[in-house]
Design a protein around this motif. Structure first.
Motif, mmCIF file in Angstrom:
data_model
loop_
_atom_site.group_PDB
_atom_site.id
_atom_site.type_symbol
_atom_site.label_atom_id
_atom_site.label_comp_id
_atom_site.label_asym_id
_atom_site.label_seq_id
_atom_site.Cartn_x
_atom_site.Cartn_y
_atom_site.Cartn_z
ATOM 1 N N UNK A 188 0.672 -1.159 -0.016
ATOM 2 C CA UNK A 188 -0.047 0.032 -0.032
ATOM 3 C C UNK A 188 0.989 1.196 -0.009
ATOM 4 N N UNK A 189 1.905 1.074 0.644
ATOM 5 C CA UNK A 189 3.024 2.386 0.580
ATOM 6 C C UNK A 189 3.366 2.463 -0.834
ATOM 7 N N UNK A 190 3.652 1.661 -1.621
ATOM 8 C CA UNK A 190 4.163 1.671 -2.909
ATOM 9 C C UNK A 190 2.755 2.336 -3.871
ATOM 10 N N UNK A 191 1.853 1.894 -3.571
ATOM 11 C CA UNK A 191 0.791 2.180 -4.585
ATOM 12 C C UNK A 191 0.334 3.851 -3.825
ATOM 13 N N UNK A 192 0.706 4.401 -2.803
ATOM 14 C CA UNK A 192 0.433 5.627 -2.385
ATOM 15 C C UNK A 192 1.385 6.484 -2.929
ATOM 16 N N UNK B 233 -5.867 0.248 -7.409
ATOM 17 C CA UNK B 233 -6.953 -0.355 -6.680
ATOM 18 C C UNK B 233 -6.511 -0.754 -5.315
ATOM 19 N N UNK B 234 -6.775 -0.093 -4.251
ATOM 20 C CA UNK B 234 -6.258 -0.629 -2.905
ATOM 21 C C UNK B 234 -7.209 -1.468 -2.020
ATOM 22 N N UNK B 235 -7.011 -2.802 -2.199
ATOM 23 C CA UNK B 235 -7.780 -3.697 -1.852
ATOM 24 C C UNK B 235 -9.205 -3.397 -1.775
ATOM 25 N N UNK B 236 -9.821 -3.280 -3.006
ATOM 26 C CA UNK B 236 -11.021 -2.722 -3.039
ATOM 27 C C UNK B 236 -12.143 -4.002 -2.683
#
Length: 346
Positions: free
Chosen positions: A42-46, A156-159
């Motif tokens: 999630x850090x990478x996605x952000x 998409x963050x764990x949608x």
């Protein structure tokens, strides 16, 4: 690559969330970041979305650096786990919001909203409010809102993690259908290996802030490189070379790709054949009926094993059985549990 991350680093005090991570996404590709909680996905996605700042490295879109570009100017669509719909707006207003603030003409907004409602199969709910929708319906609307503005990349963050199993499966298929029909490069964060296997063109498996292995779902499942990937990508029987020889005495001797002390054999449950035999070298300890398959827990000469079979099975708990394994069914993986995870890199 269409989207490229090079040596991305992010620290929080003394904690390193990402340690020189490099990944790439091609045009139209669906990529899943897969790993346990706290692995850095999630850090990478952000960082890619522009919601956090890099401490080191680069993020490039079609060769242009994004580091100094704020999130609102990157042109990315984002769908979060929590839906994040505006409760005081109708479904149609939520979907059209991004277009409206960009100054799109009202008639074009209405056309696009109607088109997307058909795409996510909810045209009858245009005038409803989010509070009148189920969780799955809200997430469909969040997806439609994200793609309304023709995003350059969909994030998409764990949608699906807040939904029950049946709705999650249905929406998973819907997301893949929408992504394929529109050809939007997509990066999805998930800790669910089944989701990653079903959705992704490429899976990037992460642990402790590093990329452990990347490849197609088939490659990561059948050819994991480390114990961590083997265990995270489904059920695995992990055996030493000596245990393999004892469990499957008819198997031709094969040396792993290194010293035996640093490798273990990964054998998937469905790769093991089992036949009732009074003189067999294993005993069925437990059988679980799982609908389309039966999962057997077997005590073998090489230790406990998990075996999966389809259809009716003549085996019963307590039966003696003979185990079979094809010579190419063993994948030798690095036994990385005792190592510093930062040393295990793709």
């Amino acid at each position: 690559m269409y989207l490229t991350v090079r040596d991305a680093t992010k620290t929080y005090g003394s904690f390193t969330a990402l340690d020189r991570v490099s990944i790439g996404i091609d045009q139209g590709e669906f990529v899943c970041l897969l790993g346990p909680s706290g692995c850095g996905k999630t850090t990478l996605l952000r960082l890619i979305a522009g919601l956090s700042d890099l401490d080191g490295g680069q993020i490039l879109l079609e060769g242009a650096a994004l580091s100094d570009l704020p999130a609102r100017k990157r042109g990315f669509g984002i769908v979060f786990q929590s839906y994040s719909l505006f409760p005081n707006m109708t479904v149609a207003e939520n979907i059209g919001y991004g277009l409206k603030i960009r100054g799109t003409h009202r008639s074009e907004v209405a056309r696009r909203v109607s088109e997307l409602l058909e795409l996510v199969k909810l045209p009858q709910l245009a005038d409803n409010f989010p509070g009148q929708l189920s969780g799955g319906q809200q997430q469909r609307i969040a997806l439609a809102r994200a793609i309304a503005v023709d995003p350059r990349v969909l994030l998409l963050d764990e949608p699906l993690s807040a939904l029950d199993a049946k709705v999650r499966s249905e929406l998973r298929d819907e997301i893949r259908h929408v992504q394929r029909s529109l050809g939007i490069p997509t990066l999805m964060v998930t800790h669910d290996q089944e989701e990653a296997l079903a959705l992704a063109d490429k899976i990037i498996c992460m642990n402790h802030g590093v990329v452990v292995q990347a490849g197609t779902p088939e490659h990561l499942y059948h050819r994991p490189r480390t114990r961590f990937v083997a265990e995270f990508m489904g059920i695995s029987n992990l055996l030493t070379a000596d245990a393999v020889r004892r469990a499957f005495p008819d198997l031709p001797a094969r040396q792993p790709g290194g010293t035996e002390g640093n490798h273990v054999a990964c054998i998937r449950p469905e790769q093991i054949g089992v036949t009732p035999a009074p003189d067999g070298n294993a005993t069925v300890r437990n059988i679980s009926f799982l609908g389309n398959l039966r999962r057997l827990e077997v005590d073998s000469a090489g230790g406990p094993l998990v075996v999966e079979t389809h259809g009716s099975d003549a085996c019963r708990e307590g039966d003696r059985v003979m185990l079979r394994l094809a010579p190419d069914a063993c994948t030798w993986v690095a036994d990385d549990l005792a190592r510093d995870p930062a040393e295990v890199r793709a």
